[in-house]
Design an enzyme around this catalytic site. Structure first.
Site, short mmCIF file in Angstrom:
data_model
loop_
_atom_site.label_atom_id
_atom_site.label_comp_id
_atom_site.label_asym_id
_atom_site.label_seq_id
_atom_site.Cartn_x
_atom_site.Cartn_y
_atom_site.Cartn_z
N CYS A 105 0.70 -1.19 0.06
CA CYS A 105 0.01 0.04 -0.03
C CYS A 105 0.88 1.14 -0.08
CB CYS A 105 -0.94 0.05 1.23
SG CYS A 105 -2.10 -1.52 1.15
N CYS B 82 1.66 3.49 3.31
CA CYS B 82 2.03 2.84 4.42
C CYS B 82 3.48 2.60 4.51
CB CYS B 82 1.24 1.40 4.64
SG CYS B 82 1.76 0.32 5.83
N1 SAH Z 1 -2.60 -4.92 7.03
C1 SAH Z 1 -3.66 -4.43 7.66
C2 SAH Z 1 -3.49 -3.93 9.21
C3 SAH Z 1 -2.17 -3.18 9.38
S1 SAH Z 1 -2.63 -1.51 8.90
C4 SAH Z 1 -4.64 -3.45 7.03
O1 SAH Z 1 -3.92 -2.80 6.01
O2 SAH Z 1 -5.59 -3.03 7.27
C5 SAH Z 1 -3.40 -0.71 10.04
C6 SAH Z 1 -4.19 0.60 9.40
O3 SAH Z 1 -3.25 1.89 9.25
C7 SAH Z 1 -4.69 0.45 8.23
O4 SAH Z 1 -6.13 0.99 8.12
C8 SAH Z 1 -3.86 1.16 7.14
O5 SAH Z 1 -4.58 1.52 6.12
C9 SAH Z 1 -3.45 2.35 8.13
N2 SAH Z 1 -2.38 3.10 7.72
C10 SAH Z 1 -1.41 2.40 7.09
N3 SAH Z 1 -0.48 3.60 6.74
C11 SAH Z 1 -0.81 4.60 7.41
C12 SAH Z 1 -0.44 6.12 7.34
N4 SAH Z 1 0.70 6.45 6.83
N5 SAH Z 1 -1.19 6.84 7.82
C13 SAH Z 1 -2.35 6.51 8.72
N6 SAH Z 1 -2.87 5.33 8.55
C14 SAH Z 1 -2.26 4.54 7.80
FE1 SF4 Z 2 -0.93 -2.38 3.35
FE2 SF4 Z 2 0.57 -1.53 5.27
FE3 SF4 Z 2 -1.75 -3.15 5.73
FE4 SF4 Z 2 0.42 -4.19 4.56
S1 SF4 Z 2 0.47 -3.56 6.69
S2 SF4 Z 2 -1.82 -4.56 4.01
S3 SF4 Z 2 1.18 -2.49 3.43
S4 SF4 Z 2 -1.70 -1.11 5.09
#
Ligand code: SAH
Ligand code: SF4
Length: 394
Positions: free
Chosen positions: A137, A140
């Site tokens: 993503c 992230c």
């Molecule tokens: N992999 C799973 C769980 C971990 S991420 C998932 O993607 O749902 C947990 C949450 O944090 C998710 O909703 C993700 O989209 C969000 N997230 C990831 N990077 C972020 C960022 N830089 N700022 C705010 N939220 C973020």
């Molecule tokens: Fe996407 Fe980060 Fe969640 Fe992995 S941990 S699925 S890269 S948001």
């Protein structure tokens, strides 16, 4: 004539590592089998499992010799065949807002991050399920780190146990405490995609919910997924916890860029699987996580599309707006507070709760999406990230 070439299809079992088994993370049936394998009479096995379970998961005891309702001989057998092994806290940072971030070392020297977030009416532990993530993503931080490995069930429940150690929250042996817990909720929102490590996450959460141990209600556990559609129904039947979904975009082209798993299971398939989530009801709404990215997914039209999609599929939902947390090299900016407020307003007026998640522990890089262990940084450049997100470099 040379002998015909044949392929040996016999799978040679991998040699199991020598040495004692880690007892942490075994499910009740696995523990029962393991006890029988070391000579426990079958008739006693269930009782022994109950006894050991309480010591481990109700009282947090880490030494077989302290399990005083077991005979001395049985304790010796346990010590010869099992270990009680937890990951190790390497560092602990405490934010000015009380958030605690633990860097935790697991076998092999890898590290994951665990975050404890105290609030007035609850204390939430955000745990990790993988070292790194296979998904990429683009907003992230964890997504810039390759998957190193899945955590074992012991390493997942171990994060909860370590946090209880640090919070000093194990009741005295012989007693139970259920009220006013410091660690009252678990969210699987740390590093990794929990539904790509389904069995270990399931086993660990079943240990967390076990009434004779840590005893957290399934309604106090929330699993967040980026949208691994085939595993969503299993989550309901085999774990039964609440579900959050990293939604983040209302059209397939934008979601393809932000959450690339969308190319495998698109918005329509995801919405269908959420509509069928058997636990979803008004009291157990599905959380739609929506990260607010300046100029990418934050218009009034996005907000309207979001609510009409949820209405169209009739999903009991709340929408959690997450101001984007920046990290070094991130290719996005956080939407302005006014934009976030306007977006939240549209969602709220359409009849959905739309809390804006308050970033916690930002000063210690503990906020959502900032987690990434220092030792394993992949150090992708900003250009690389943008290229993968299909964005034009500035
Ligand atoms: N992999 C799973 C769980 C971990 S991420 C998932 O993607 O749902 C947990 C949450 O944090 C998710 O909703 C993700 O989209 C969000 N997230 C990831 N990077 C972020 C960022 N830089 N700022 C705010 N939220 C973020
Ligand atoms: Fe996407 Fe980060 Fe969640 Fe992995 S941990 S699925 S890269 S948001």
């Amino acid at each position: 004539m040379s002998a015909p070439i044949t392929q040996d299809l016999v799978t040679i079992p991998r040699k199991l590592p020598e040495g004692p088994t880690n007892i942490i993370g075994l499910t009740r049936p696995q523990l029962r089998d393991a006890l029988i394998a070391v000579g426990t009479p079958e008739k006693q096995a269930k009782m022994r499992v109950n006894q050991i379970w309480q010591w481990l998961y109700n009282w947090g005891v880490r030494d077989f010799d302290l399990m005083t309702n077991l005979s001395k001989a049985f304790r010796v057998t346990l010590a010869e065949n099992f270990v009680i092994e937890l990951p190790e806290i390497v560092t602990k940072n405490v934010s000015t807002d009380g958030t605690r971030k633990y860097l935790v070392r697991i076998a092999g020297g890898h590290e994951v991050e665990v975050v404890y977030i105290p609030e007035t009416d609850r204390g939430t532990l955000c745990i990790s399920s993988q070292v790194g993530c296979t998904l990429t993503c683009s907003f992230c931080h964890t997504g810039t780190q390759k998957l190193v490995r899945n955590l074992t069930a012991g390493e997942i429940i171990g994060q909860v146990m370590l946090a209880r150690d640090d919070l000093g929250e194990w009741p005295e042996p012989g007693t139970r405490t259920y009220d006013s817990r410091l660690l009252s909720n678990i969210v699987l929102m740390g590093m990794g995609e929990p539904l790509y490590n389904f069995e270990n996450v399931r086993d660990a959460m079943n240990i967390a919910m076990d009434p004779e141990g840590i005893c957290l209600s399934r309604r106090r556990i929330t699993l967040s997924t980026s949208g691994v559609v085939p595993e969503i129904a299993r989550t309901a039947t085999e774990i039964g916890c609440l579900l959050a979904v990293s939604f983040h975009a209302t059209t397939d082209p934008v979601r393809d860029k932000l959450v690339p798993i969308n190319k495998r299971w698109n918005i329509e398939e995801l919405m269908q699987s959420l509509a069928a989530y058997p636990k979803a009801s008004n009291s157990e709404r599905i959380t739609f996580e929506y990260v607010m990215l300046d100029g990418v997914n934050d218009t009034d039209e996005d907000a309207k599309r979001l609510v009409s999609l949820i209405k169209q599929y009739n999903i009991p939902a709340k929408i959690n707006l997450i101001p984007f947390n920046e990290w070094p090299g991130a290719p996005y900016k956080r939407s302005s507070n006014n934009r976030i407020r306007a977006f939240a307003d549209i969602v709220f007026k359409a009849g959905y709760s739309s809390p804006v998640r308050k970033p916690r522990g930002e000063d210690i890089m503990a906020a959502c999406g900032q987690l990434k262990s220092a030792t394993e940084r992949a150090r992708k450049s900003r250009k690389q990230i943008e290229a993968e997100a299909g964005m034009k470099p500035e």
